[in-house]
Design an enzyme around this catalytic site. Structure first.
Site, PDB file in Angstrom:
ATOM      1  N   GLN A 182       0.814  -1.221   0.000  1.00  0.00           N
ATOM      2  CA  GLN A 182       0.000   0.000   0.000  1.00  0.00           C
ATOM      3  C   GLN A 182       0.847   1.269   0.000  1.00  0.00           C
ATOM      4  O   GLN A 182       0.321   2.363  -0.197  1.00  0.00           O
ATOM      5  CB  GLN A 182      -0.939   0.017   1.214  1.00  0.00           C
ATOM      6  CG  GLN A 182      -2.028  -1.039   1.179  1.00  0.00           C
ATOM      7  CD  GLN A 182      -3.090  -0.784   0.113  1.00  0.00           C
ATOM      8  OE1 GLN A 182      -3.227   0.319  -0.409  1.00  0.00           O
ATOM      9  NE2 GLN A 182      -3.849  -1.814  -0.215  1.00  0.00           N
ATOM     10  N   CYS A 329     -17.497 -10.594   4.629  1.00  0.00           N
ATOM     11  CA  CYS A 329     -18.466 -11.676   4.502  1.00  0.00           C
ATOM     12  C   CYS A 329     -17.733 -12.998   4.550  1.00  0.00           C
ATOM     13  O   CYS A 329     -16.992 -13.337   3.643  1.00  0.00           O
ATOM     14  CB  CYS A 329     -19.182 -11.573   3.157  1.00  0.00           C
ATOM     15  SG  CYS A 329     -20.599 -10.511   3.203  1.00  0.00           S
TER      16      CYS A 329
HETATM   17  C1  LIG Z   1      -3.403  -6.031  -1.957  1.00  0.00           C
HETATM   18  C2  LIG Z   1      -2.473  -6.385  -0.860  1.00  0.00           C
HETATM   19  C3  LIG Z   1      -1.808  -7.624  -0.850  1.00  0.00           C
HETATM   20  C4  LIG Z   1      -2.051  -8.669  -1.903  1.00  0.00           C
HETATM   21  O1  LIG Z   1      -1.490  -8.289  -3.114  1.00  0.00           O
HETATM   22  P1  LIG Z   1      -1.779  -9.104  -4.460  1.00  0.00           P
HETATM   23  O2  LIG Z   1      -0.811  -8.529  -5.428  1.00  0.00           O
HETATM   24  O3  LIG Z   1      -3.187  -8.828  -4.796  1.00  0.00           O
HETATM   25  O4  LIG Z   1      -1.521 -10.544  -4.185  1.00  0.00           O
HETATM   26  C5  LIG Z   1      -0.922  -7.866   0.181  1.00  0.00           C
HETATM   27  N1  LIG Z   1      -0.697  -6.967   1.152  1.00  0.00           N
HETATM   28  C6  LIG Z   1      -1.313  -5.780   1.173  1.00  0.00           C
HETATM   29  C7  LIG Z   1      -1.010  -4.811   2.265  1.00  0.00           C
HETATM   30  C8  LIG Z   1      -2.229  -5.453   0.178  1.00  0.00           C
HETATM   31  O5  LIG Z   1      -2.846  -4.272   0.214  1.00  0.00           O
END
Ligand SMILES: *Cc1c(COP(=O)(O)O)cnc(C)c1O
Length: 405
Positions: A182, A329
């Site tokens: 993120q 959910c």
């Molecule tokens: C979206 C997310 C993931 C998973 O990432 P993908 O590329 O969809 O496997 C892992 N950690 C965090 C903090 C995320 O926001």
């Protein structure tokens, strides 16, 4: 003109930037080669494209090209980091420290390692979502081989004290892994300044294609290795076999280059929109911001509207606004978010939360429409809510049991 539906679930995934797609297209058709084919120009062209992508990805996080291992996304990166470090370093110790608000990919990989003999400490967080550094230091033992703390949380956007955690890890000669999915491309992330040894992130959270991501694995001070979790042709320096997703990597690279150029300008606009949204929604009676207000991502806001169910709230407008609520959910019931529960929120507040994730294309019109819709819907639902009526009549609701359904 306002175009519906509005997408405000950018922590889940982002729309791919058209400029990224344009870069990718030739690699599906005329440049279709396998980057591992060493004997002909089709392979060479693909390899050049992959290496260019690697350079762009590395540059965004201040890494060396050789430190980037391409994966299918952050879930795979999290798994490779945790399982790969455990397998590589378990002769030195079996203890891992992580925290309760990590992404499921980290928590579930830790659970898996516990079955293989690892001991895992799941640190709690404070009411604002931040890890307590003193608790972290107390949790360190001679057997600790890894600290795994996320850079920024996907539900509340809270940014952890990464440099301070890295310093603690270094002081005790422990590796530091961070899920920065993120944070990368949203705020400045620099693996050298931040002191991170291993870091997972993903393309589709930063306007790149889905199904591609990277694991940063430090090559000096210290030199880190992870045991491969997918065996085969020995791609990616033996740490991740499998034919590379050339078009995906080209797109990921372009997305990283665009973030590096545009992140700062984008953020100025996004943070203004976020703050406008937040200040207006917090004018609603009995609404609360979740997580630390200062140490957090510029595009995220998580707000609880007491005496309203998040899911019910979503149903009021989810044809027109795409959002996530703090209820997940599961098969049988609506479980309140484990992240919000970890902040100490009761089921009522956890259930009544909405997560807003803005993007580089979010507009003022979209935010104004969202404010209006949510304000109206909260009001409407409360008019029908016996709890709201009791609250208004001065009944102390804390004495009443909240039932799951
Ligand atoms: C979206 C997310 C993931 C998973 O990432 P993908 O590329 O969809 O496997 C892992 N950690 C965090 C903090 C995320 O926001």
């Amino acid at each position: 003109m306002l175009k519906l539906p509005i997408y405000l679930d950018n922590n889940a995934t982002t729309a791919m930037d058209k400029r990224v797609l344009d870069h990718m297209l030739p690699y599906f058709t005329e440049h279709f080669g396998n980057a591992a084919s060493r004997n002909h120009s089709f392979g060479w062209v693909a390899e050049v494209a992959v290496e260019k992508g690697r350079e762009q990805v590395a540059s965004l996080i201040g890494a060396d090209n050789k430190e980037i291992i391409f994966t299918s996304g952050a879930t795979e990166g999290d798994n490779l980091a945790l399982k790969g470090v455990y397998e590589m370093y378990k002769s030195k110790g079996n203890h891992i420290i992580t925290c309760v608000i990590e992404h499921k990919a980290v928590l579930d990989a830790c659970r898996h390692l516990e079955k293989l003999g690892a001991e895992v400490t799941y640190l709690p967080v404070q009411n604002d979502g931040l890890v307590d550094l003193k608790q972290l230091e107390v949790a360190i033992k001679p057997e600790t081989i890894l600290i795994a703390i996320m850079y920024a949380n996907n539900e509340i956007g809270v940014i952890q004290p990464i440099r301070a955690i890295a310093d603690l890890a270094k002081k005790h000669n422990i590796l530091f892994f961070s899920d920065a999915t993120q944070a990368v491309g949203k705020i400045p992330v620099d693996v050298i300044n931040d002191g991170i040894d291993i870091m997972a992130f993903s393309s589709h959270k930063i306007y790149g294609p889905q199904g591609v991501g990277a694991l940063y694995v430090r090559r000096k001070n210290p030199r880190v290795k992870v045991t491969a979790q997918i065996d085969g042709g020995g791609h990616e320096r033996g740490m991740r076999s499998g034919t590379l997703n050339v078009a995906g990597i080209v797109g990921f690279g372009k997305a990283c280059a665009l973030r590096q150029e545009e992140m700062e300008e984008d953020n100025k606009r996004i943070v203004k929109l976020r703050d406008h949204l937040e200040s207006q929604l917090l004018k609603i009676e009995e609404s609360y911001l979740n997580g630390n207000k200062v140490h957090r991502l510029p595009h995220v806001s998580n707000i609880s509207f007491k005496y309203v169910e998040g899911e019910g709230l979503l149903m009021g407008f989810n044809k027109n606004i795409a959002l996530s609520s703090g209820s997940a959910c599961t098969s049988a019931s609506l479980e309140p978010s484990y992240v919000l529960k970890a902040l100490g929120l009761g089921d009522d507040l956890a259930h009544s939360s909405l997560r807003f994730g803005l993007s580089r294309t979010t507009t003022r019109e979209e935010i104004d429409y969202t404010i209006e819709q949510i304000t109206k819907t909260v009001e409407k639902l409360r008019m029908m809510s016996p709890l709201w009526e009791m609250y208004k009549d001065g009944v102390d609701l804390s004495t009443i049991e909240w039932n799951h359904h």
